[in-house]
Design a protein around this motif. Structure first.
Motif, short mmCIF file in Angstrom:
data_model
loop_
_atom_site.label_atom_id
_atom_site.label_comp_id
_atom_site.label_asym_id
_atom_site.label_seq_id
_atom_site.Cartn_x
_atom_site.Cartn_y
_atom_site.Cartn_z
N VAL A 241 78.92 99.36 36.86
CA VAL A 241 78.17 98.26 37.48
C VAL A 241 76.84 98.77 38.01
CG1 VAL A 241 78.12 96.71 39.47
CG2 VAL A 241 80.15 96.80 38.02
N LEU A 242 76.86 99.89 38.72
CA LEU A 242 75.61 100.45 39.24
C LEU A 242 74.66 100.79 38.11
CD1 LEU A 242 76.98 102.73 42.10
CD2 LEU A 242 75.54 100.71 42.38
N GLY A 243 75.19 101.34 37.02
CA GLY A 243 74.35 101.67 35.88
C GLY A 243 73.73 100.45 35.23
N LEU A 244 74.51 99.38 35.09
CA LEU A 244 73.99 98.15 34.47
C LEU A 244 72.93 97.49 35.36
CD1 LEU A 244 77.28 96.61 33.03
CD2 LEU A 244 75.33 97.51 31.73
N ILE A 245 73.14 97.54 36.66
CA ILE A 245 72.14 96.97 37.57
C ILE A 245 70.80 97.68 37.38
CG2 ILE A 245 71.47 96.74 40.00
CD1 ILE A 245 74.45 96.32 40.63
N GLU A 246 70.85 98.98 37.28
CA GLU A 246 69.61 99.75 37.09
C GLU A 246 69.02 99.52 35.70
OE1 GLU A 246 70.00 103.71 39.89
OE2 GLU A 246 70.85 103.81 37.88
N ASP A 261 83.36 96.93 47.87
CA ASP A 261 83.73 98.16 48.56
C ASP A 261 83.76 99.34 47.60
OD1 ASP A 261 83.97 96.87 50.97
OD2 ASP A 261 86.14 96.60 50.84
N ALA A 262 84.28 99.10 46.40
CA ALA A 262 84.35 100.18 45.40
C ALA A 262 82.95 100.62 44.96
CB ALA A 262 85.16 99.72 44.19
N ILE A 263 82.04 99.66 44.82
CA ILE A 263 80.67 99.99 44.42
C ILE A 263 80.01 100.84 45.50
CG2 ILE A 263 78.37 99.01 44.00
CD1 ILE A 263 79.83 96.57 42.77
N ALA A 264 80.17 100.42 46.75
CA ALA A 264 79.53 101.15 47.86
C ALA A 264 80.15 102.52 48.09
CB ALA A 264 79.62 100.31 49.14
N TRP A 269 75.70 105.47 45.29
CA TRP A 269 75.36 104.23 45.99
C TRP A 269 74.07 104.37 46.79
CZ3 TRP A 269 75.61 99.23 47.02
CH2 TRP A 269 75.35 98.76 48.30
N ALA A 270 73.92 105.45 47.51
CA ALA A 270 72.78 105.59 48.41
C ALA A 270 71.45 105.73 47.67
CB ALA A 270 72.99 106.79 49.33
N THR A 271 71.49 106.22 46.44
CA THR A 271 70.24 106.48 45.71
C THR A 271 70.01 105.56 44.53
OG1 THR A 271 71.36 108.16 44.36
CG2 THR A 271 70.28 108.92 46.38
N ALA A 272 70.99 104.73 44.16
CA ALA A 272 70.84 103.85 43.00
C ALA A 272 69.69 102.88 43.22
CB ALA A 272 72.14 103.08 42.76
N LEU A 296 74.09 94.73 54.00
CA LEU A 296 72.91 94.34 54.77
C LEU A 296 72.11 95.59 55.17
CD1 LEU A 296 74.31 91.51 57.09
CD2 LEU A 296 73.01 91.27 54.97
N ASP A 297 72.80 96.68 55.52
CA ASP A 297 72.12 97.92 55.88
C ASP A 297 71.35 98.51 54.71
OD1 ASP A 297 73.14 97.66 58.40
OD2 ASP A 297 74.71 99.18 58.16
N ARG A 298 71.79 98.19 53.50
CA ARG A 298 71.11 98.68 52.29
C ARG A 298 69.91 97.80 51.94
NH1 ARG A 298 69.44 101.01 48.20
NH2 ARG A 298 70.68 102.17 46.69
N GLY A 299 69.70 96.75 52.77
CA GLY A 299 68.56 95.86 52.54
C GLY A 299 68.80 94.82 51.47
N LEU A 300 70.07 94.53 51.17
CA LEU A 300 70.39 93.58 50.12
C LEU A 300 70.77 92.22 50.69
CD1 LEU A 300 72.53 96.00 47.93
CD2 LEU A 300 70.23 95.17 47.42
N ALA A 301 70.46 91.17 49.94
CA ALA A 301 70.81 89.82 50.35
C ALA A 301 72.27 89.58 49.99
CB ALA A 301 69.90 88.81 49.65
N PHE A 302 73.12 89.67 50.97
CA PHE A 302 74.56 89.57 50.75
C PHE A 302 75.05 88.23 51.29
CE2 PHE A 302 79.06 90.52 51.58
CZ PHE A 302 79.41 91.16 50.41
N SER A 303 75.38 87.34 50.38
CA SER A 303 75.80 85.99 50.78
C SER A 303 77.30 85.84 50.53
CB SER A 303 75.05 84.93 49.96
OG SER A 303 73.65 85.05 50.16
N GLN A 304 77.92 85.03 51.36
CA GLN A 304 79.34 84.76 51.14
C GLN A 304 79.58 83.27 51.18
OE1 GLN A 304 81.98 86.02 54.39
NE2 GLN A 304 80.16 86.63 55.53
N GLY A 305 80.72 82.88 50.68
CA GLY A 305 81.05 81.47 50.62
C GLY A 305 82.54 81.27 50.68
N TYR A 306 82.92 80.03 50.59
CA TYR A 306 84.33 79.66 50.60
C TYR A 306 84.53 78.56 49.56
CZ TYR A 306 88.44 76.94 51.91
OH TYR A 306 89.61 76.23 51.88
N GLY A 307 85.58 78.70 48.78
CA GLY A 307 85.84 77.68 47.78
C GLY A 307 87.28 77.71 47.33
N MET A 308 87.61 76.83 46.42
CA MET A 308 88.94 76.75 45.86
C MET A 308 88.85 76.16 44.46
SD MET A 308 90.29 73.62 48.28
CE MET A 308 91.98 73.81 47.75
#
Length: 515
Positions: A241-246, A261-264, A269-272, A296-308
Motif C-alpha cells: 500500500v505504501l509503495g502504491l501510494i508513492e 494501524d498496520a500501515i503506520a 511509515w515515517a519516511t514514505a 493527524l500527527d503525520r499531517g494527513l487528512a484523516f476522516s471517519q464516518g459511520y454507516g451500515m
C-alpha cells in the motif's frame, strides 16, 4: 438512454472520457472505453446463458476488474448483482446463493474449491471461472467475453429497480440480503462526491474488499462516476500500500482501523512520500484514538464516518476540515441523508444524551430480500431505518457512536452476530448451552469468546469445540477463546442475559466511537 441505473455508467463515461484510465489492477489498465466494451461483451454472454431482467448474478473473489464488469453487466440487463464475502465457508455461501436465487456465479481461482462446493449445494445452473473452463462444467470468463458481441445494450432500468443484494448477518443467526436500488447507490455516490470533494483526477486505492459497501460504494463507484482512476488491490499488504501510494500518487483511500494501524507500523511509515494523499477515510469498526492521532500527527487528512450496509452505507461523515477538532466523532449526516437520535419513547434526545440512531434518505435500502416481516421491523413509521446503534450528539450536532447493536461485535472490520456462531457451537455434541460475546483484542479490535455449559458427564476442551467450527463458519467468526461455566444467566422466560454474561466473562468495554 433507457437505462437510468448504474449499468449505464460505463456507456455514459465512455462517451465523455473514453481514453481516460478507469481501472488499474496489477500490471493491467483499462480505459473507460475498454471497460465499456468488456461490460457489453459480458452482458451479451450473460444474456446467452438466459439471464434477463430481475435474475441474480453472483460474484465470489478478491478485488478484480471482473467484479466491476459483472456489476455493470448485470445492471445493463436489469439483473441484480450479488457480491459474496470471500471469507465465508462453502455452506454459508450456498445459503446466500440459494436465498438470492442466483442463476450464475462468477468466481476467482482463489475460491475455486469453495465455489464448486457452494454451487453444487445451492443448485446454481451456471458457474463462470476467471481461470478458464474446467472439467466440472465451469465456463471460462475470458472465453465467454471473446465470443460475445459488442452491440449496444440499453434495457429500460429505473432508478428504483433493485441493483444489488448485499448480505449482512442477522441477529437471528441467518444472513439477510439488503436490497440496494440503483437510486440508493447513485445517491450514496453523490453524497460522497459532495462531502469528500472527489475530482476527475482522483486516484483511488481500493484495498478494502469490494464485497463490502465501504470498499465499493464509498470509494470505487464514486470515483468511477466522477471519471477518476481506481487502483484495485486484491489482498491487503501494508508495505505494498505504501509503495502504491508513492508510485501511483494515490489521492484517496478507505480502510478499517486495523489496516491503518498496520500501515503506520511499517518501518518506512515515517519516511514514505504520502504528499499525494488528500483524504483517508476510515470506518467499519471502532477507530482507536491512537490511530487518529498517528495520522493527524503525520499531517494527513484523516476522516471517519459511520454507516451500515442497509444505508449503502453512508450515514454520518466527519470531513477533513473537522478531523482534528472533532476527533472521535462520526460527524454529521451525509448531504442528502437525515438522521435522528431518539430515546426509548421515540422522542429526540438532547445534547449529551444517548439514543438510537435512525436514518432516512435516498440511500436507504428498500428492504430485505424475501423478508417482508424483517423489512417492516427495520423501519420506524415505515420511513426511518433503525440502526440499533447508540449515539450522543454534541452542542454542534456532531454524533459520537458510543455503543453498538445489542449483541453484535466487530472483528477486524467484519460484523459478527453471536446467534449465528452460537448455533454452530451448539451443534457440538458436548455443548448444552452457549453464549458468544466480543472481548477486546489489540489487533482485531474485538474477537469472539464462547461461554459454554457442557452436557452432564461429558468432557471437551477448547480445541475440540472450536475446531468443530472450522469449515462451517468464516474464520473471523470463530471465537478465539472459550470458557466453560456451570450455568448461563437467564430471564424467567429462559432467554440468556447477555449483559450478565459479559460482566462475568469479559472486561467492561471502554467507551469509544464506532464510526
Amino acid at each position: 438512454m433507457l437505462n437510468r441505473g448504474i449499468g449505464s455508467w460505463p456507456a455514459r463515461r465512455a462517451r465523455k472520457t473514453p481514453d481516460r484510465v478507469a481501472v488499474v489492477h496489477e500490471d493491467r489498465t483499462l480505459t473507460y472505453g475498454e471497460l465499456h466494451e468488456r461490460v457489453l461483451r459480458l452482458a451479451h454472454a450473460l444474456r446467452a446463458l438466459g439471464v434477463t431482467r430481475g435474475d441474480r448474478v453472483a460474484y465470489l473473489g478478491p478485488n478484480h476488474p471482473a467484479f466491476l464488469e459483472g456489476l455493470f453487466a448485470a445492471g445493463a440487463l436489469g439483473a441484480v448483482f450479488v457480491p459474496l464475502n470471500t471469507r465465508l465457508a462453502a455452506p454459508e455461501l450456498a445459503y446466500n446463493l440459494a436465498d438470492s436465487g442466483s442463476t450464475v456465479l462468477v468466481h476467482a481461482p482463489e475460491q475455486d474449491g469453495t465455489a464448486r462446493a457452494a454451487v453444487a449445494e445451492a443448485g446454481v445452473p451456471h458457474r463462470i471461472a476467471l481461470a478458464g473452463p474446467d472439467e466440472d462444467g465451469g465456463l471460462g470468463y475470458e472465453e465467454l467475453l471473446a465470443g460475445a458481441g459488442t452491440d449496444p445494450v440499453d434495457e429500460a432500468v429505473a432508478p428504483e429497480d433493485p441493483c444489488m443484494i448485499m448480505y449482512t448477518s442477522g441477529t437471528t443467526g441467518r444472513p439477510k440480503g439488503a436490497v440496494l436500488s440503483h437510486a440508493n447507490i447513485t445517491w450514496n455516490s453523490v453524497n460522497v462526491l459532495v462531502d469528500t470533494d472527489l475530482s476527475g483526477d482522483e486516484v483511488t486505492l481500493v484495498v478494502a474488499p469490494l464485497f463490502h459497501t465501504g470498499g465499493l460504494n464509498m470509494t470505487c463507484l464514486p470515483t468511477l462516476l466522477k471519471g477518476g482512476r481506481v487502483v484495485l488491490l486484491g489482498t491487503f499488504d501494508a508495505e505494498r500500500v505504501l509503495g502504491l501510494i508513492e508510485d501511483l500518487r494515490v489521492t484517496y483511500m478507505f480502510g478499517v482501523p486495523t489496516m491503518y494501524d498496520a500501515i503506520a507500523a511499517r518501518p518506512r511509515w515515517a519516511t514514505a512520500d504520502l504528499s499525494s494523499l488528500r483524504t483517508l477515510n476510515c470506518g467499519g469498526a471502532p477507530v482507536p484514538a491512537r490511530t487518529i492521532a498517528t495520522y493527524l500527527d503525520r499531517g494527513l487528512a484523516f476522516s471517519q464516518g459511520y454507516g451500515m450496509t442497509e444505508a449503502s452505507p453512508g450515514v454520518l461523515f466527519l470531513d477533513r476540515e473537522k478531523a482534528s477538532e472533532k476527533a472521535g466523532s462520526a460527524g454529521v449526516p451525509h448531504f442528502f441523508t437525515d438522521t435522528r437520535v431518539v430515546g426509548p419513547d421515540g422522542r429526540e434526545v438532547g445534547p449529551g444524551e444517548r439514543g438510537e440512531v435512525l436514518v432516512h434518505g435516498p440511500n436507504v435500502m428498500s428492504g430485505y430480500w424475501g423478508r417482508p416481516q424483517d423489512t417492516e421491523a427495520a423501519f420506524t413509521d415505515g420511513r426511518w431505518l433503525r440502526t440499533g446503534d447508540i449515539a450522543r450528539i454534541d452542542d454542534e450536532g456532531f454524533a459520537y457512536i458510543v455503543d453498538r447493536a445489542k449483541d453484535m461485535f466487530v472483528s477486524g472490520g467484519e460484523n459478527v452476530y453471536p446467534a449465528e456462531v452460537e448455533d454452530a457451537v451448539l451443534d457440538h455434541p458436548a455443548v448444552a448451552e452457549c453464549a458468544v460475546i466480543g472481548v477486546p483484542d489489540p489487533v482485531w479490535g474485538e474477537v469472539g469468546r464462547a461461554v459454554v455449559v457442557l452436557r452432564p458427564g461429558v468432557r471437551a476442551d477448547r480445541d475440540d469445540i472450536l475446531g468443530h467450527l472450522t469449515g462451517r463458519l468464516a474464520k473471523y467468526k470463530i471465537p478465539k477463546s472459550l470458557v466453560v461455566t456451570e450455568a448461563l444467566p437467564r430471564t424467567p422466560s429462559g432467554k440468556i442475559i447477555k449483559p450478565a454474561v459479559r460482566d462475568a466473562h469479559a472486561p467492561a468495554p471502554a467507551e469509544h466511537p464506532h464510526p
